[in-house]
Design an enzyme around this catalytic site. Structure first.
Site, PDB file in Angstrom:
ATOM      1  N   ASN A  80       0.813  -1.207   0.000  1.00  0.00           N
ATOM      2  CA  ASN A  80       0.000   0.000   0.000  1.00  0.00           C
ATOM      3  C   ASN A  80       0.859   1.274   0.000  1.00  0.00           C
ATOM      4  O   ASN A  80       2.013   1.242  -0.410  1.00  0.00           O
ATOM      5  CB  ASN A  80      -1.070  -0.003   1.086  1.00  0.00           C
ATOM      6  CG  ASN A  80      -2.324   0.683   0.563  1.00  0.00           C
ATOM      7  OD1 ASN A  80      -2.389   1.910   0.540  1.00  0.00           O
ATOM      8  ND2 ASN A  80      -3.273  -0.083   0.071  1.00  0.00           N
ATOM      9  N   HIS A 106       2.851   0.101  -3.170  1.00  0.00           N
ATOM     10  CA  HIS A 106       3.266  -1.306  -3.350  1.00  0.00           C
ATOM     11  C   HIS A 106       4.752  -1.478  -3.722  1.00  0.00           C
ATOM     12  O   HIS A 106       5.099  -2.287  -4.582  1.00  0.00           O
ATOM     13  CB  HIS A 106       2.385  -1.978  -4.404  1.00  0.00           C
ATOM     14  CG  HIS A 106       0.942  -2.137  -3.993  1.00  0.00           C
ATOM     15  ND1 HIS A 106       0.530  -2.214  -2.684  1.00  0.00           N
ATOM     16  CD2 HIS A 106      -0.192  -2.232  -4.746  1.00  0.00           C
ATOM     17  CE1 HIS A 106      -0.789  -2.359  -2.646  1.00  0.00           C
ATOM     18  NE2 HIS A 106      -1.251  -2.365  -3.870  1.00  0.00           N
ATOM     19  N   HIS A 180      -1.400 -10.043  -2.798  1.00  0.00           N
ATOM     20  CA  HIS A 180      -2.428  -9.252  -3.471  1.00  0.00           C
ATOM     21  C   HIS A 180      -3.341 -10.117  -4.346  1.00  0.00           C
ATOM     22  O   HIS A 180      -3.576  -9.808  -5.510  1.00  0.00           O
ATOM     23  CB  HIS A 180      -1.748  -8.158  -4.297  1.00  0.00           C
ATOM     24  CG  HIS A 180      -2.550  -6.919  -4.493  1.00  0.00           C
ATOM     25  ND1 HIS A 180      -3.858  -6.942  -4.940  1.00  0.00           N
ATOM     26  CD2 HIS A 180      -2.244  -5.619  -4.289  1.00  0.00           C
ATOM     27  CE1 HIS A 180      -4.290  -5.692  -5.016  1.00  0.00           C
ATOM     28  NE2 HIS A 180      -3.345  -4.868  -4.626  1.00  0.00           N
ATOM     29  N   TYR A 182      -6.577 -11.490  -6.072  1.00  0.00           N
ATOM     30  CA  TYR A 182      -7.888 -10.976  -6.482  1.00  0.00           C
ATOM     31  C   TYR A 182      -8.825 -12.172  -6.528  1.00  0.00           C
ATOM     32  O   TYR A 182      -8.741 -12.991  -7.442  1.00  0.00           O
ATOM     33  CB  TYR A 182      -7.824 -10.364  -7.881  1.00  0.00           C
ATOM     34  CG  TYR A 182      -7.254  -8.966  -7.971  1.00  0.00           C
ATOM     35  CD1 TYR A 182      -5.891  -8.732  -7.786  1.00  0.00           C
ATOM     36  CD2 TYR A 182      -8.065  -7.873  -8.284  1.00  0.00           C
ATOM     37  CE1 TYR A 182      -5.367  -7.452  -7.894  1.00  0.00           C
ATOM     38  CE2 TYR A 182      -7.543  -6.596  -8.400  1.00  0.00           C
ATOM     39  CZ  TYR A 182      -6.193  -6.390  -8.206  1.00  0.00           C
ATOM     40  OH  TYR A 182      -5.682  -5.120  -8.326  1.00  0.00           O
ATOM     41  N   ASP A 247     -11.760   0.554  -0.699  1.00  0.00           N
ATOM     42  CA  ASP A 247     -10.302   0.523  -0.864  1.00  0.00           C
ATOM     43  C   ASP A 247      -9.740   1.080   0.442  1.00  0.00           C
ATOM     44  O   ASP A 247      -9.170   2.163   0.465  1.00  0.00           O
ATOM     45  CB  ASP A 247      -9.892   1.370  -2.082  1.00  0.00           C
ATOM     46  CG  ASP A 247      -8.442   1.134  -2.481  1.00  0.00           C
ATOM     47  OD1 ASP A 247      -7.747   0.389  -1.761  1.00  0.00           O
ATOM     48  OD2 ASP A 247      -8.015   1.693  -3.506  1.00  0.00           O
ATOM     49  N   GLN A 284      -6.353  -4.517   4.066  1.00  0.00           N
ATOM     50  CA  GLN A 284      -6.928  -3.672   3.017  1.00  0.00           C
ATOM     51  C   GLN A 284      -8.046  -4.448   2.342  1.00  0.00           C
ATOM     52  O   GLN A 284      -7.832  -5.557   1.842  1.00  0.00           O
ATOM     53  CB  GLN A 284      -5.835  -3.328   1.980  1.00  0.00           C
ATOM     54  CG  GLN A 284      -6.237  -2.255   0.985  1.00  0.00           C
ATOM     55  CD  GLN A 284      -6.126  -0.840   1.556  1.00  0.00           C
ATOM     56  OE1 GLN A 284      -5.559  -0.639   2.637  1.00  0.00           O
ATOM     57  NE2 GLN A 284      -6.664   0.140   0.854  1.00  0.00           N
ATOM     58  N   GLU A 311      -5.943  -7.804   1.732  1.00  0.00           N
ATOM     59  CA  GLU A 311      -4.486  -7.738   1.881  1.00  0.00           C
ATOM     60  C   GLU A 311      -4.150  -7.491   3.346  1.00  0.00           C
ATOM     61  O   GLU A 311      -4.353  -6.386   3.850  1.00  0.00           O
ATOM     62  CB  GLU A 311      -3.937  -6.617   1.008  1.00  0.00           C
ATOM     63  CG  GLU A 311      -4.302  -6.744  -0.450  1.00  0.00           C
ATOM     64  CD  GLU A 311      -4.414  -5.376  -1.128  1.00  0.00           C
ATOM     65  OE1 GLU A 311      -3.399  -4.672  -1.207  1.00  0.00           O
ATOM     66  OE2 GLU A 311      -5.523  -5.009  -1.544  1.00  0.00           O
TER      67      GLU A 311
HETATM   68  C1  BGC Z   1      -4.781  -0.473  -3.336  1.00  0.00           C
HETATM   69  C2  BGC Z   1      -5.578   0.069  -4.484  1.00  0.00           C
HETATM   70  C3  BGC Z   1      -4.858  -0.295  -5.748  1.00  0.00           C
HETATM   71  C4  BGC Z   1      -4.761  -1.797  -5.808  1.00  0.00           C
HETATM   72  C5  BGC Z   1      -4.067  -2.285  -7.034  1.00  0.00           C
HETATM   73  C6  BGC Z   1      -4.720  -1.946  -3.467  1.00  0.00           C
HETATM   74  O1  BGC Z   1      -3.960  -2.469  -2.426  1.00  0.00           O
HETATM   75  O2  BGC Z   1      -5.290  -0.067  -2.095  1.00  0.00           O
HETATM   76  O3  BGC Z   1      -5.740   1.459  -4.383  1.00  0.00           O
HETATM   77  O4  BGC Z   1      -5.502   0.198  -6.870  1.00  0.00           O
HETATM   78  O5  BGC Z   1      -4.087  -2.271  -4.676  1.00  0.00           O
HETATM   79  O6  BGC Z   1      -2.883  -1.675  -7.213  1.00  0.00           O
END
Ligand code: BGC
Length: 346
Positions: A80, A106, A180, A182, A247, A284, A311
């Site tokens: 983040n 990140h 990360h 999804y 977010d 997150q 996350e």
């Molecule tokens: C962030 C988002 C970001 C995403 C992909 C997340 O951890 O909080 O703002 O767009 O990651 O990068």
């Protein structure tokens, strides 16, 4: 249970990349690339035993190298944002890449998600796994200290994906490692996640400014669209969330560093359930707000809200927030973080 390894080609820079396949006796399968430590596929059964791949991603290394929104990746050195890409540690100011507006996101331009990790297969009575190691040199992406990180991914007999992080440094530094993924419990190609039912074990969260940097306030979720203390559809109030969806960093109720339930998500059509357990103080919750159909992965088009991310982490911008749980690692100390994504059906 089995572990197999195949070559996944070379990066544009000519580094060899392997793809590990972990499989347990239930037929559950995870594929993990040594590039970025990316979980490229994760097959889980539904209530009728049908398997589906529940993570977004791409088919080939070239597609990942061409750019993607951190699908299934390991994130480092700092998961983040860090406000304006600057922080001061032991009297010295450090400047990092501003790769997200004026902020650092990140780990910067070439974070751990774009590194080729050394890998070895690991096995226990209960699991098959892969141990990844990456040594980040002093000054990489602007961060101080030579940081050695190991991440062990394990697939257990009980359909858990367990991630164990450890890191050491030779100079004081800051870090915040995370994963990360999804997720879409209906399958990565099944549309949006707005009907998934979410529970988050957090009574508080960290409100953010327009750049998604915490304001410093720790606010109660009660009575707001942020409240997931009781099972609630992700889409129930998402239209009222500023910025096109969730977010946000949740301040997990468990703050003592022991493993505790952070979230539970379920999808009624398939009956799939995912629980997240972690030792981390924050998480997150991101609802794929920036997915816009331009990411065509594994044969699917990923539109807005096609997946959610959980996350586990320390809070964003902690290096500039002495009041947040600390993210400094010093020589002689070991950073540890364990997160388990546990899958079941109901
Ligand atoms: C962030 C988002 C970001 C995403 C992909 C997340 O951890 O909080 O703002 O767009 O990651 O990068």
């Amino acid at each position: 249970m089995s572990i197999t390894k195949e070559s996944w080609g070379e990066t544009k820079a000519g580094e060899a990349v392997d793809l590990y396949t972990l499989e347990n006796a239930n037929g559950v399968r995870a594929k993990i690339a040594t590039y970025g430590g990316i979980v490229t596929e994760l097959y889980m059964p539904d209530k009728d035993g049908n398997m589906a791949d529940v993570v977004c991603g791409h088919k080939t290394l070239a597609e990942y190298e061409a750019g993607h929104p951190y699908f299934g990746s390991l994130i480092g050195r700092y998961g983040n944002r860090i406000g304006k890409g600057k922080f001061t540690l032991e009297g010295k100011e450090y400047t990092l890449a501003a790769n997200n507006g004026e902020n650092h996101l990140h780990g910067g331009d070439v974070g751990f998600d774009k590194k080729v990790w050394k890998a070895e297969a690991v096995e226990s009575d209960n699991s098959v796994g892969v141990k990844l190691t990456y040594v980040s040199v002093d000054g990489e992406e602007g961060y101080p200290g030579r940081l050695t990180s190991t991440v062990v991914y394990e697939l257990t007999r009980d359909n858990e994906l367990k991630i164990d992080y450890k890191a050491t440094t030779d100079e004081a530094t800051v870090l915040n490692l995370t994963h990360h993924g999804y997720f879409n419990l209906g399958g990565h190609d099944s549309g949006d996640i707005l009907d998934h039912v979410m529970t988050i074990a957090a009574d508080r969260y960290t409100p953010v400014d327009e750049g998604l940097i915490p304001t410093g306030e720790i606010a109660p979720v009660a009575g707001t669209v942020m409240d997931f203390t009781k099972p609630t559809a992700i889409g129930a109030r998402i239209k009222d969330v500023a910025g096109g969806g969730y977010d946000h960093n949740y301040v997990l109720n468990n703050q003592d560093g022991s493993m505790a339930l952070a979230a539970r998500v379920s999808e009624s059509e398939t009956g799939r359930v995912m629980e997240v357990y972690t030792t981390e103080p924050g998480m997150q919750f991101y609802t794929g707000n920036f997915l816009d159909g331009s990411n065509k992965g594994k044969g699917a088009v990923y539109n807005k809200h096609a997946a959610f991310c959980l996350e586990t982490q320390h809070y964003p911008d902690s290096p500039n927030r002495p009041e947040f749980p600390p993210v400094v690692l010093r020589p002689g100390e070991t950073y540890t973080h364990t997160t388990v994504y546990r899958f079941s059906v109901e």
